[in-house]
Scaffold this motif. Sequence first.
Motif, PDB file in Angstrom:
ATOM      1  N   THR A 198       0.854  -1.183   0.000  1.00 43.22           N
ATOM      2  CA  THR A 198       0.000   0.000   0.000  1.00 43.22           C
ATOM      3  C   THR A 198       0.899   1.245   0.000  1.00 43.22           C
ATOM      4  OG1 THR A 198      -0.132  -0.251   2.404  1.00 43.22           O
ATOM      5  CG2 THR A 198      -1.990  -1.089   1.120  1.00 43.22           C
ATOM      6  N   LYS A 199       0.309   2.406   0.047  1.00 40.50           N
ATOM      7  CA  LYS A 199       1.064   3.653  -0.110  1.00 40.50           C
ATOM      8  C   LYS A 199       2.154   3.826   0.941  1.00 40.50           C
ATOM      9  CE  LYS A 199       0.415   8.670  -0.266  1.00 40.50           C
ATOM     10  NZ  LYS A 199      -0.579   9.788  -0.176  1.00 40.50           N
ATOM     11  N   SER A 200       1.863   3.509   2.195  1.00 40.19           N
ATOM     12  CA  SER A 200       2.794   3.824   3.277  1.00 40.19           C
ATOM     13  C   SER A 200       3.454   2.611   3.923  1.00 40.19           C
ATOM     14  CB  SER A 200       2.053   4.618   4.368  1.00 40.19           C
ATOM     15  OG  SER A 200       1.567   5.838   3.854  1.00 40.19           O
ATOM     16  N   VAL A 201       3.008   1.418   3.591  1.00 41.52           N
ATOM     17  CA  VAL A 201       3.470   0.223   4.315  1.00 41.52           C
ATOM     18  C   VAL A 201       4.184  -0.741   3.377  1.00 41.52           C
ATOM     19  CG1 VAL A 201       2.759  -1.754   5.704  1.00 41.52           C
ATOM     20  CG2 VAL A 201       1.605   0.444   5.992  1.00 41.52           C
ATOM     21  N   ASP A 202       5.421  -1.100   3.767  1.00 40.70           N
ATOM     22  CA  ASP A 202       6.179  -2.099   3.016  1.00 40.70           C
ATOM     23  C   ASP A 202       6.700  -3.165   3.973  1.00 40.70           C
ATOM     24  OD1 ASP A 202       8.431  -1.056   4.324  1.00 40.70           O
ATOM     25  OD2 ASP A 202       8.949   0.251   2.652  1.00 40.70           O
ATOM     26  N   GLU A 203       7.556  -4.047   3.477  1.00 40.97           N
ATOM     27  CA  GLU A 203       8.025  -5.196   4.260  1.00 40.97           C
ATOM     28  C   GLU A 203       8.778  -4.794   5.524  1.00 40.97           C
ATOM     29  OE1 GLU A 203       7.514  -8.365   3.907  1.00 40.97           O
ATOM     30  OE2 GLU A 203       6.514  -8.434   1.952  1.00 40.97           O
ATOM     31  N   THR A 204       9.339  -3.590   5.548  1.00 42.38           N
ATOM     32  CA  THR A 204      10.099  -3.174   6.727  1.00 42.38           C
ATOM     33  C   THR A 204       9.211  -2.945   7.943  1.00 42.38           C
ATOM     34  OG1 THR A 204      10.035  -0.823   6.113  1.00 42.38           O
ATOM     35  CG2 THR A 204      11.882  -2.125   5.276  1.00 42.38           C
ATOM     36  N   TRP A 205       7.906  -2.901   7.739  1.00 46.23           N
ATOM     37  CA  TRP A 205       6.968  -2.750   8.855  1.00 46.23           C
ATOM     38  C   TRP A 205       6.762  -4.066   9.620  1.00 46.23           C
ATOM     39  CZ3 TRP A 205       2.873   1.017  10.094  1.00 46.23           C
ATOM     40  CH2 TRP A 205       3.075   2.266   9.494  1.00 46.23           C
ATOM     41  N   VAL A 206       6.970  -5.174   8.977  1.00 46.30           N
ATOM     42  CA  VAL A 206       6.464  -6.446   9.490  1.00 46.30           C
ATOM     43  C   VAL A 206       7.029  -6.801  10.865  1.00 46.30           C
ATOM     44  CG1 VAL A 206       6.295  -8.929   9.083  1.00 46.30           C
ATOM     45  CG2 VAL A 206       5.984  -7.325   7.177  1.00 46.30           C
ATOM     46  N   GLU A 207       8.329  -6.915  10.984  1.00 46.89           N
ATOM     47  CA  GLU A 207       8.919  -7.365  12.250  1.00 46.89           C
ATOM     48  C   GLU A 207       8.689  -6.380  13.394  1.00 46.89           C
ATOM     49  OE1 GLU A 207       9.915 -10.363  12.929  1.00 46.89           O
ATOM     50  OE2 GLU A 207       9.348 -10.847  10.869  1.00 46.89           O
ATOM     51  N   PRO A 208       8.874  -5.056  13.176  1.00 49.78           N
ATOM     52  CA  PRO A 208       8.581  -4.133  14.283  1.00 49.78           C
ATOM     53  C   PRO A 208       7.127  -4.182  14.728  1.00 49.78           C
ATOM     54  CG  PRO A 208       9.900  -3.041  12.602  1.00 49.78           C
ATOM     55  CD  PRO A 208       9.475  -4.348  12.029  1.00 49.78           C
ATOM     56  N   MET A 209       6.195  -4.209  13.772  1.00 54.91           N
ATOM     57  CA  MET A 209       4.780  -4.208  14.150  1.00 54.91           C
ATOM     58  C   MET A 209       4.375  -5.491  14.855  1.00 54.91           C
ATOM     59  SD  MET A 209       2.971  -1.503  13.843  1.00 54.91           S
ATOM     60  CE  MET A 209       1.298  -2.167  13.818  1.00 54.91           C
TER      61      MET A 209
END
Length: 254
Positions: free
Chosen positions: A182-193
Amino acid sequence: MNLSRRNFITRTAAGTAALASIPSIVANAVPAKGSTSKQKYSLFGKGNTVLFQGDSITDAGREKEKELPNNPGSFGHGYAFLAASALLNALPEEQLTIYNRGISGNKVYQLADRWEKDCLDLKPDVLSILIGVNDYWHKRNGRYDGTIEIYENDYRALLKRTKENLPGVRLVICEPFYVLNTKSVDETWVEPMKQYQAAAKRIAKEFDAFWVPFQNVFDEAIKYAPETYWTGDGVHPAMPGAQLMAEAWLQVVK
């Protein structure tokens, strides 16, 4: 058939299928309860006050001057409005009073700063909270220097304070979520979230709260329609995403 018309038909077909499938999505994503109660929404009693709290996902453009209960303008256009409307429709005899006090941009410590006015003074019998995405997102964009430990400790302290002041309150803790591609979310979000989600779930268990697994819900939803059908930026739901969230929330509290 020209390309734009073909794309329109494809999107329309996907959207129609997704909307028709929302009950299936929720059923697959939200574990069925083993309750023996025959009463629908037995969590709610006569004259109860219900409060939705959180950030922009809950806020959803609500007006903040009158902040009336059971009022469309004071609820905005998101999942809280849809869920509250369904409750009021299903339980007219209970005469529920339902508020939305979500505020865009909030993190846990900002809930705490306004908790007296926007929670404790309202004396909710049922309190629903969705908070966490900004605790990560604002750290990511340099607007906040909090950590996962701060998030969890602040959240725990907030609920401890709530239970001390309102010992009979029933809690609904909603999972902070993200949608990839999506516009603001990529794979780098996964582990922190995942860390923030795990913290929220630990707290829900610790305080014996109802748990709304929004990540499961959106993970299931993208099997039926593209990610951007449900949310443009990966965090704020589009219209069908808000409906999906409302139905998941209602399924949990039934």
